[in-house]
Enzyme design. Structure first.
Site, PDB file in Angstrom:
ATOM      1  CG  ASP A  25      -1.916   1.177   1.165  1.00 37.88           C
ATOM      2  OD1 ASP A  25      -2.934   1.024   0.476  1.00 37.88           O
ATOM      3  OD2 ASP A  25      -1.631   2.215   1.781  1.00 37.88           O
ATOM      4  CD  GLU A  27      -1.522   6.312   2.635  1.00 35.17           C
ATOM      5  OE1 GLU A  27      -2.168   7.247   2.089  1.00 35.17           O
ATOM      6  OE2 GLU A  27      -2.044   5.230   2.963  1.00 35.17           O
ATOM      7  CG  HIS A 166      -6.805   6.859   4.688  1.00 32.35           C
ATOM      8  ND1 HIS A 166      -6.961   6.461   3.384  1.00 32.35           N
ATOM      9  CD2 HIS A 166      -8.056   7.089   5.182  1.00 32.35           C
ATOM     10  CE1 HIS A 166      -8.250   6.454   3.086  1.00 32.35           C
ATOM     11  NE2 HIS A 166      -8.937   6.819   4.161  1.00 32.35           N
ATOM     12  CG  ASP A 171      -4.532   1.701   4.693  1.00 29.19           C
ATOM     13  OD1 ASP A 171      -4.930   1.658   5.879  1.00 29.19           O
ATOM     14  OD2 ASP A 171      -4.759   2.653   3.928  1.00 29.19           O
TER      15      ASP A 171
END
Length: 583
Positions: A25, A27, A166, A171
């Site tokens: 994952d 960001e 998040h 995540d």
């Protein structure tokens, strides 16, 4: 540093509990991989439900974090002071993920950013197998059960031990639990490998999945497979480089054709014929299709149903369209209309008669024929002819068919040019298309005839692992096939398959009795890169005036015909068509 590599097909067919997944994952500073940057990577490596390792780091994007991203993720610009840049992080992540299946929730987003970063750093992106848990969830779960496939909703549904926040590692951990929940849902439906998992479709019935056991005995080697029905009849014949994988796909949803689902429902067992390599498999498939005429196959079931153009046996020969190949014939054509068009065209330019009266040798042709512009014979243009004077026309046809003289083809091309010069572009285009049909049939026949004329031809082609694919061809038929593995000297293998090869008795037709599709398949294989002629009983060549030198012309003409509706006829007709020798 070694980079991740793409999984082989054998690895993809290993059980899911033995498959290594790296769930990742990211960001980022925004939604576009082209303009935004990665701020955090989190990844979890799992196999068989066991966590093998984790990878997590913040990344300095080289810019400030937009306020709405700070609000969403909690990652501020101050938190990224001193964090490594992506050029230091990405190689380590790729090493961490090496040899695994890459998993992400909305995988297109995450892999898009990773690929963009690799491109900017001039790092080759490994061809990972990628699994998207969003797409898988939409396939596995009903709308009633999961109205939303957001990670937060799915983590609640599957009671994930980690709640999505998040933040990348949280995540990724939540996605691991979602992945395991989805795999558990399909495990009792015959889905046990990664290949079957990505092929999963709800439309596949339980009965269809239950039949996957029909593939259990098949080897992972090249060959031909035969689906058989309740009365042991052959329903369908196919070929594959990996029999087990191909047949198993019929039961996992990869095959979406309705008639194939119907066929699978009827099937009671699957037979197979192991082959040395793909060429042998292709040839055996053609022979089995001809022998069994399976109802669910649509092609190659009637190899002798082509059409041939040949000369009649009379004092004033004319062209006739027949089913059976004849010596010095032209063909085969798959459609009778194409054969008729080609026959009319050749008759016109060779000045062969088209009237159907049978003439004795003592009469002259043309005495009672009207002019060609009102339906007379092309031969009548020269006036009344005796049988000896007329013989030049069939001789010209035979020279064209045998590849001894292509002057007729040049005459046809000049006619197109003349029509274009007169601005009769539509007429010129129609003539061009008729010529292309004729020349293409000639070209294919000459190429196949060159193979069929050889009593014995032995050829070899390198395999990817350094061995050799070997074939023995006799009069256009595959008479023997084998593989010499890497490290094994190929010549003893050549001698062995030549000694045991099928005996072939040729006839006098252009292809020496070989099925057209079989000899065409062999001829195409011989033209592939890396093929070496080991030995032949006679030279492997085509006549100097064969239609092989018109290959580029045929390509250009077909492309012009394809584009005819997209551009003015003048441009379509006026192209550079000078043939060249492509042999």
């Amino acid at each position: 540093m070694s980079l991740p590599i793409q999984l082989t097909f054998d690895e993809l067919d290993t059980p899911l509990h033995e498959t290594t997944f790296v769930v990742v994952d990211l960001e980022t500073t925004g939604g576009s991989a082209d303009t935004e940057a990665i701020t955090e990577i989190g990844a979890v490596k799992v196999r068989g439900g066991e966590i093998l390792g984790e990878f997590a780091t913040l990344i300095d994007p080289g810019r400030s974090i937009p306020p709405y991203i700070v609000e969403l993720t909690g990652i501020t610009s101050a938190m990224l002071i001193g964090a490594p840049r992506i050029e230091r992080v990405l190689p380590g992540f790729l090493e961490f993920a090496r040899g695994s299946v890459l998993v992400a929730h909305n995988a297109g987003f995450d892999t898009g950013f990773l690929k963009a970063a690799a491109s900017r750093l001039d790092i080759a992106w490994p061809r990972f197998q990628v699994l998207c848990t969003v797409k898988l969830a939409r396939r596995v779960l009903t709308r009633d059960e999961a109205p939303s496939v957001k990670l937060s909703a799915l983590s609640t549904l599957f009671r994930s031990g980690t709640r999505p926040t998040h933040r990348a590692l949280d995540d990724a951990r939540a996605t691991v639990d979602v992945l395991h929940g989805l795999i558990e849902r399909v495990g009792n439906q015959g889905v046990h490998s990664y290949a079957e998992l990505v092929d999963y479709l709800p439309a596949v019935s339980a009965g269809q999945r239950a039949k996957r056991g029909l593939a259990a005995h098949l080897p992972g080697t090249p060959g031909v497979y035969l689906f058989r029905g309740p009365s042991d009849e052959v329903l369908y014949v196919g070929t594959s480089n990996n029999l087990k994988r191909r047949v198993r796909n019929y039961f996992t949803g990869s095959e979406t054709r309705g008639r194939m689902k119907e066929m699978v429902a009827l099937a009671t067992r699957v037979d197979h014929v192991e082959c040395a390599h793909a060429l042998e498999a292709g040839v055996r498939e053609l022979r089995l299709l001809s022998a069994h005429i399976p109802p669910y196959n649509r092609r190659s079931k009637f190899p002798k149903k082509g059409w041939w153009i040949t000369l009649t046996d009379e004092a004033f020969p004319r062209l006739s369209i027949v089913r059976a190949p004849a010596p010095n014939g032209l063909g085969p054509f798959s459609v009778r209309g194409d054969a008729a068009e080609a026959a009319a065209l050749v008759a016109e330019f060779c000045r062969l008669r088209t009237c159907t009266r049978r003439l004795s040798r003592s009469v002259r042709h043309g005495d009672n024929c009207p002019a060609t512009d009102v339906g007379g014979c092309p031969a009548a243009l020269s006036g009344p002819l005796t049988a000896d004077e007329y013989s030049e026309a069939p001789t010209q046809f035979l020279a064209l068919v045998c590849g001894q003289d292509d002057a007729v083809l040049y005459s046809m091309r000049r006619r197109v040019d003349d029509l274009a010069d007169k601005e009769l572009y539509e007429t010129a285009a129609r003539l061009r298309d008729r010529i292309a049909i004729t020349v293409d049939a000639l070209r294919r026949m000459h190429r196949s005839a060159a193979v069929a004329a050889i009593a014995e031809l032995v050829a070899a082609r390198r395999t990817p692992d350094g061995g050799w694919e070997l074939i023995v061809v006799r009069f256009g038929r595959l008479a023997g096939a084998a593989v010499a593995p890497r490290g094994v000297h190929p010549m003893p293998v050549v001698d062995a398959i030549a000694a045991s090869a099928e005996t072939v008795i040729p006839d006098t037709t252009p292809l020496r009795g070989a099925p057209p599709e079989e000899v065409a398949l062999i001829a195409s294989w011989l033209r592939t890169d890396g093929v070496r002629i080991v030995r032949t009983s006679s030279g492997y060549c085509s006549p100097a005036r064969s239609a092989g030198s018109w290959e580029s012309w045929c390509r250009t003409a077909k492309e012009a015909a394809r584009q005819a509706g997209m551009e003015p006829a003048e441009r379509s007709v006026r192209q550079e068509w000078s043939p060249r020798n492509d042999l």
